[in-house]
Structure formats: C-alpha cells, structure tokens
Scaffold this active site. Structure first.
Site, mmCIF file in Angstrom:
data_model
loop_
_atom_site.group_PDB
_atom_site.id
_atom_site.type_symbol
_atom_site.label_atom_id
_atom_site.label_comp_id
_atom_site.label_asym_id
_atom_site.label_seq_id
_atom_site.Cartn_x
_atom_site.Cartn_y
_atom_site.Cartn_z
ATOM 1 N N GLY A 1 0.879 -1.170 0.000
ATOM 2 C CA GLY A 1 0.000 0.000 0.000
ATOM 3 C C GLY A 1 0.912 1.214 0.000
ATOM 4 O O GLY A 1 1.949 1.218 -0.651
ATOM 5 N N GLU A 2 0.580 2.198 0.769
ATOM 6 C CA GLU A 2 1.412 3.396 0.861
ATOM 7 C C GLU A 2 1.836 3.516 2.321
ATOM 8 O O GLU A 2 1.010 3.681 3.203
ATOM 9 C CB GLU A 2 0.616 4.618 0.393
ATOM 10 C CG GLU A 2 1.478 5.745 -0.142
ATOM 11 C CD GLU A 2 2.242 6.454 0.959
ATOM 12 O OE1 GLU A 2 3.484 6.590 0.850
ATOM 13 O OE2 GLU A 2 1.596 6.863 1.945
ATOM 14 N N CYS B 1 6.411 -5.191 0.753
ATOM 15 C CA CYS B 1 6.465 -3.877 0.095
ATOM 16 C C CYS B 1 6.327 -2.762 1.141
ATOM 17 O O CYS B 1 7.224 -2.568 1.939
ATOM 18 C CB CYS B 1 5.443 -3.777 -1.035
ATOM 19 S SG CYS B 1 5.782 -2.405 -2.163
ATOM 20 N N ARG C 1 12.436 4.075 0.427
ATOM 21 C CA ARG C 1 11.113 4.006 -0.202
ATOM 22 C C ARG C 1 11.242 4.191 -1.721
ATOM 23 O O ARG C 1 12.121 4.897 -2.192
ATOM 24 C CB ARG C 1 10.203 5.100 0.364
ATOM 25 C CG ARG C 1 9.934 4.935 1.850
ATOM 26 C CD ARG C 1 9.112 6.075 2.415
ATOM 27 N NE ARG C 1 7.819 6.077 1.765
ATOM 28 C CZ ARG C 1 7.115 7.178 1.522
ATOM 29 N NH1 ARG C 1 7.566 8.350 1.871
ATOM 30 N NH2 ARG C 1 5.953 7.105 0.926
ATOM 31 N N ILE D 1 6.255 -3.336 -7.339
ATOM 32 C CA ILE D 1 5.421 -2.171 -7.679
ATOM 33 C C ILE D 1 5.838 -1.029 -6.758
ATOM 34 O O ILE D 1 5.605 -1.081 -5.551
ATOM 35 C CB ILE D 1 3.918 -2.467 -7.502
ATOM 36 C CG1 ILE D 1 3.496 -3.677 -8.356
ATOM 37 C CG2 ILE D 1 3.085 -1.236 -7.860
ATOM 38 C CD1 ILE D 1 2.104 -4.195 -8.047
ATOM 39 N N ARG D 2 6.474 -0.008 -7.305
ATOM 40 C CA ARG D 2 6.986 1.119 -6.495
ATOM 41 C C ARG D 2 7.676 0.576 -5.253
ATOM 42 O O ARG D 2 7.448 1.030 -4.133
ATOM 43 C CB ARG D 2 5.851 2.081 -6.122
ATOM 44 C CG ARG D 2 5.304 2.845 -7.304
ATOM 45 C CD ARG D 2 4.121 3.728 -6.959
ATOM 46 N NE ARG D 2 4.436 4.642 -5.864
ATOM 47 C CZ ARG D 2 3.622 4.857 -4.829
ATOM 48 N NH1 ARG D 2 2.484 4.245 -4.726
ATOM 49 N NH2 ARG D 2 3.975 5.703 -3.898
ATOM 50 N N HIS E 1 5.784 -8.193 -3.926
ATOM 51 C CA HIS E 1 4.443 -8.656 -3.562
ATOM 52 C C HIS E 1 4.276 -10.142 -3.888
ATOM 53 O O HIS E 1 3.863 -10.487 -4.995
ATOM 54 C CB HIS E 1 3.386 -7.887 -4.360
ATOM 55 C CG HIS E 1 3.256 -6.454 -3.992
ATOM 56 N ND1 HIS E 1 2.407 -6.016 -2.992
ATOM 57 C CD2 HIS E 1 3.863 -5.350 -4.484
ATOM 58 C CE1 HIS E 1 2.497 -4.702 -2.890
ATOM 59 N NE2 HIS E 1 3.370 -4.270 -3.776
ATOM 60 N N GLU F 1 1.982 -11.999 -2.860
ATOM 61 C CA GLU F 1 0.540 -12.286 -2.914
ATOM 62 C C GLU F 1 -0.074 -12.020 -4.290
ATOM 63 O O GLU F 1 -1.215 -12.409 -4.542
ATOM 64 C CB GLU F 1 -0.197 -11.476 -1.828
ATOM 65 C CG GLU F 1 -0.435 -10.004 -2.132
ATOM 66 C CD GLU F 1 0.766 -9.080 -1.982
ATOM 67 O OE1 GLU F 1 0.594 -7.862 -2.125
ATOM 68 O OE2 GLU F 1 1.898 -9.573 -1.719
#
Length: 191
Positions: A46-47, A78, A105, A133-134, A169, A171
């Site tokens: 997430g963030e 992540c 980050r 992802i990021r 990730h 998952e």
C-alpha cells in the site's frame, strides 16, 4: 493457525487467499483487539505513510509491538517492509521499528517502472515469482538479519528471527511458497 492481514490498506484479500492456499486461516484485522486471536500477522503493501498514519489513528503501533514481543511472527511486504523497519532513509521517524534494517522508499522508481522477475529466495526456492510495484529496498541490515534474496546486487528479502520482509508482492502471484514459509515460522514460534 490463524494469520491476520492488517486490513487498513493494500492487497488484503490476495494475502488471505495465499495464506489459505498454504494451509492457514486468514483473517482481516481492522481492530487491535483482534490480535489476541492470532498466531502471526502480515502487514501488506500500500502506501507506507498512509498505513503508518492509520496505524497510529486506530491504536495499532503499540498493540503490534506487543503482539510481536509476545512471540508472534510478523511479515511485511512492500510498504509493510517499510512499516516494520527500524529506519527509513530520509525520514525522521519509522513506524513499528521492529526489524534491524534501513530501507529506502520507492527505490525501484515509479508505478510505470513496475516489473516481475524470478528470484532465488534462500530456504524457499530458486524460482520465486516476484512482483515489484513502487518497491522499497533494504539498504542496510543489522547483525541478526539474514539476507534471503538479492536482485541486481540489492537486498529485496530478509529475515530476523520472527520477522520476515520482502520488497516485492508475493501475494500477487499464484505461488504460495513464501506464505508457506511464513506459516512454518509461525508453527516454530508456537511450538
């Protein structure tokens, strides 16, 4: 075994699906009191700043630290890796400060630089599918931290006792081996 997934933000349903594929029972965790029923927890992606703010708002910082101190394993993926880290590069404070790692980050760039690759992950397999992802990056590890996987010379998975962390990730694939490994960590912690 009941494994919680912190359900404040991120790929909660996907983690629950993987826990169940690996043979555990997955539970969405929205309130700190739910931790009493669990043997382990996953802090999903997430963030990280948003997750940290929501954790403070809903009283999860102290309750998760206590959950860990009672012998329960914690797995961060992540943004979850950032949340469990002791130090975040270029940030004055961290969140849970559990794992003796320093993280950066968005180390792999923006959303459009997202990618998938196969990684060798120590103790698991040499062909683990990883979705970045990021993604953050583990810049430094403390003495008790074992590096589990490296991508282009950079640390993307690590373990410190009952703490597991991945930059990617697991998952978002059909491969539940990393979740299976976490379930094994939970079994060992509770035997």
């Amino acid at each position: 075994m009941k494994i919680g997934v912190l359900a404040l933000q991120g790929a909660v349903a996907e983690h629950i699906r993987m826990i169940e594929q690996a043979g555990g029972e997955g539970v969405q965790v929205k309130r700190p009191e739910q931790l009493k029923e669990l043997q382990g927890i996953i802090v999903p992606g997430g963030e990280s700043t948003t997750i940290g703010k929501l954790m403070r708002t809903y009283g999860f910082i102290e309750s998760l630290k206590e959950f860990y101190s009672q012998g329960n394993p914690v797995f961060g993926t992540c943004a979850g890796l950032i949340v469990i880290a002791k130090e975040i590069a270029a940030q004055p404070e961290a969140h849970l400060e559990l794992m003796d790692i320093k993280v950066a980050r968005n180390a792999f760039g923006r959303q459009r630089e997202s990618f998938e690759t196969d990684l060798e992950v120590k103790h698991i397999a040499d062909d683990v599918r990883a979705v970045f992802i990021r993604a953050p990056l583990i810049e430094e590890v403390g003495k008790g931290v074992e590096v589990l996987s490296v991508y282009n010379g950079q640390i993307v998975a690590a373990q410190q006792g009952r703490l597991l962390a991945t930059s990617f990730h697991p998952e978002l694939t059909d491969d539940c081996r990393i979740h299976g490994y976490f379930l094994d960590m939970v079994k060992k912690a509770h035997n």
